[in-house]
Design an enzyme around this catalytic site. Structure first.
Site, PDB file in Angstrom:
ATOM      1  N   ARG A  12       7.498   1.698 -10.191  1.00 37.88           N
ATOM      2  CA  ARG A  12       7.236   1.724  -8.757  1.00 37.88           C
ATOM      3  C   ARG A  12       5.731   1.933  -8.549  1.00 37.88           C
ATOM      4  O   ARG A  12       5.097   2.743  -9.234  1.00 37.88           O
ATOM      5  CB  ARG A  12       7.994   2.863  -8.075  1.00 37.88           C
ATOM      6  CG  ARG A  12       9.436   2.537  -7.752  1.00 37.88           C
ATOM      7  CD  ARG A  12       9.564   1.471  -6.651  1.00 37.88           C
ATOM      8  NE  ARG A  12      10.948   1.185  -6.315  1.00 37.88           N
ATOM      9  CZ  ARG A  12      11.686   0.216  -6.879  1.00 37.88           C
ATOM     10  NH1 ARG A  12      11.169  -0.555  -7.811  1.00 37.88           N
ATOM     11  NH2 ARG A  12      12.929   0.017  -6.485  1.00 37.88           N
ATOM     12  N   GLU A  15       3.800  -2.494  -1.089  1.00 39.68           N
ATOM     13  CA  GLU A  15       4.299  -3.877  -1.132  1.00 39.68           C
ATOM     14  C   GLU A  15       4.679  -4.352   0.272  1.00 39.68           C
ATOM     15  O   GLU A  15       5.220  -3.551   1.038  1.00 39.68           O
ATOM     16  CB  GLU A  15       5.528  -3.958  -2.056  1.00 39.68           C
ATOM     17  CG  GLU A  15       5.154  -3.699  -3.492  1.00 39.68           C
ATOM     18  CD  GLU A  15       6.331  -3.831  -4.450  1.00 39.68           C
ATOM     19  OE1 GLU A  15       7.367  -4.411  -4.077  1.00 39.68           O
ATOM     20  OE2 GLU A  15       6.191  -3.341  -5.584  1.00 39.68           O
ATOM     21  N   HIS A  44       6.612  -8.437  -8.185  1.00 38.82           N
ATOM     22  CA  HIS A  44       7.848  -7.634  -8.308  1.00 38.82           C
ATOM     23  C   HIS A  44       9.019  -8.505  -8.796  1.00 38.82           C
ATOM     24  O   HIS A  44      10.016  -8.681  -8.084  1.00 38.82           O
ATOM     25  CB  HIS A  44       8.195  -6.974  -6.963  1.00 38.82           C
ATOM     26  CG  HIS A  44       9.154  -5.819  -7.082  1.00 38.82           C
ATOM     27  ND1 HIS A  44       9.118  -4.710  -6.279  1.00 38.82           N
ATOM     28  CD2 HIS A  44      10.194  -5.603  -7.932  1.00 38.82           C
ATOM     29  CE1 HIS A  44      10.084  -3.882  -6.593  1.00 38.82           C
ATOM     30  NE2 HIS A  44      10.759  -4.398  -7.613  1.00 38.82           N
TER      31      HIS A  44
END
Ligand code: 8YV
Length: 325
Positions: A240, A269, A287
């Site tokens: 993360r 993000e 991602h």
């Protein structure tokens, strides 16, 4: 009467079709992430919400849910986009989809571990931009992977899957985790445990971030800790984004205090700190750690099993809230 479930994003056709067979499922054909208002609307009407990492299910959204909302069956492993305390307080069960995306995510981590030191993306760019004028003994030199030390932060199933791959590439495995893994796993991986990240960081050549995002791991790699990394080291993050202070990482890279980075996740993000894009020794992925067709089907299957089990009156297999004892 079928259970009313609301999907916040498009899921693979087969998953959506099965959900329509079993439940009164509202799909999101446009695939546009829900606004906060749409999320509130959804939690006021659904029996089950099926969110993803792109939904900010903060305390305010959850507090506005109606009494009919009994389950948040998240499509994904990380649950940092859900305020778990607020869910617990409201008596809402939360489930996730662990396990089925570990191998895929480990593949992407390994790809970055190889791509950054061996300058794979730079090489591709060289050819596409017409700048390659042939082989030379000193051209495109990178660094060897074999024999290097890999430090893994977070030795859950993804961390272990990376360790297995890295071991096969001749790396030695170091790790930091809240607690050491089972001695037999440690022995299989020939892994070395460090109680603190501070102990481990100065000793490794490549660091891989694989812990979940929690209040305890937010900015775990802040400027101070990042400065402990050796200047020849590389950093890879498929966990993360907010575990690393992205601006501090940028400074470190700009000042050449580490050799490069491979990132699949970002602190805010889909925003990526723009100056990272200008750095040649950084590989940036959107991602895609778990982005395989097989993985997405397996995640969908888990969501369905969690919902079905819950409404059959049993404990769903991937229950996060209330916590399993
Ligand atoms: C998923 C992930 O694609 O599962 C996770 O925690 O980070 C991703 O790989 C995403 O979260 C789906 O919601």
């Amino acid at each position: 009467m079928k259970t009313k479930i609301i999907l916040t994003r498009r899921l693979p056709d087969t998953v959506e079709t099965r959900m329509r067979e079993l439940f009164n499922a509202t799909l999101n054909e446009s695939d546009q992430p829900f606004s906060e208002m749409q999320l509130v609307e959804a939690v006021k009407t659904a029996d089950v919400l099926v969110p993803t990492v792109t939904d900010d299910l903060n305390a305010s959204v959850i507090e506005q849910s109606g009494p009919q909302l009994r389950l948040i069956a998240s499509f994904g492993t990380g649950v940092d986009h859900i305020d778990l305390k607020a869910a617990r307080k409201k008596g809402i069960t939360v489930t996730n989809t662990p396990g089925v995306l570990s191998e895929d995510t480990a593949d992407v981590a390994m790809a970055l571990i190889l791509a950054v030191p061996r300058r794979i993306v730079q090489g591709d760019t060289k050819i596409r931009s017409g700048q390659w004028d042939g082989w030379s003994p000193t051209g495109m030199l990178g660094h060897r992977i074999n024999g290097k030390r890999l430090g893994i932060i977070g030795m859950g199933s993804i961390g272990q899957a990376i360790a297995r791959r890295a071991k096969a590439f001749g790396m030695s495995i170091h790790y930091h985790n809240r607690k050491a893994v089972h001695p037999s796993t440690e022995a299989d991986l020939e892994a070395t445990y460090w109680e603190t990240v501070e102990q481990m960081l100065p000793r490794v050549d490549i660091i891989s971030v694989n812990c979940p995002s929690t209040p305890a791991t937010h900015h775990l790699l802040n400027a101070e800790r990042l400065s402990l990394l050796p200047s020849h080291s590389y950093l890879v993050n498929t966990g993360r984004g907010d575990v690393i202070d992205e601006l501090a990482l940028l400074d470190l890279l700009k000042e050449k205090k580490i050799a490069g980075a491979g990132l699949d996740v970002y602190e805010h993000e889909p925003v990526v700190t723009s100056a990272l894009i200008d750095l040649p020794n950084v590989v940036l992925l959107p991602h895609i750690g778990s982005a395989t067709i097989e993985g997405r089907h397996a995640m969908g299957e888990k969501v369905i099993i969690n919902i079905q089990t819950f409404f059959d009156g049993h404990t769903p297999p991937d229950r996060v809230v209330p916590a399993m004892l």
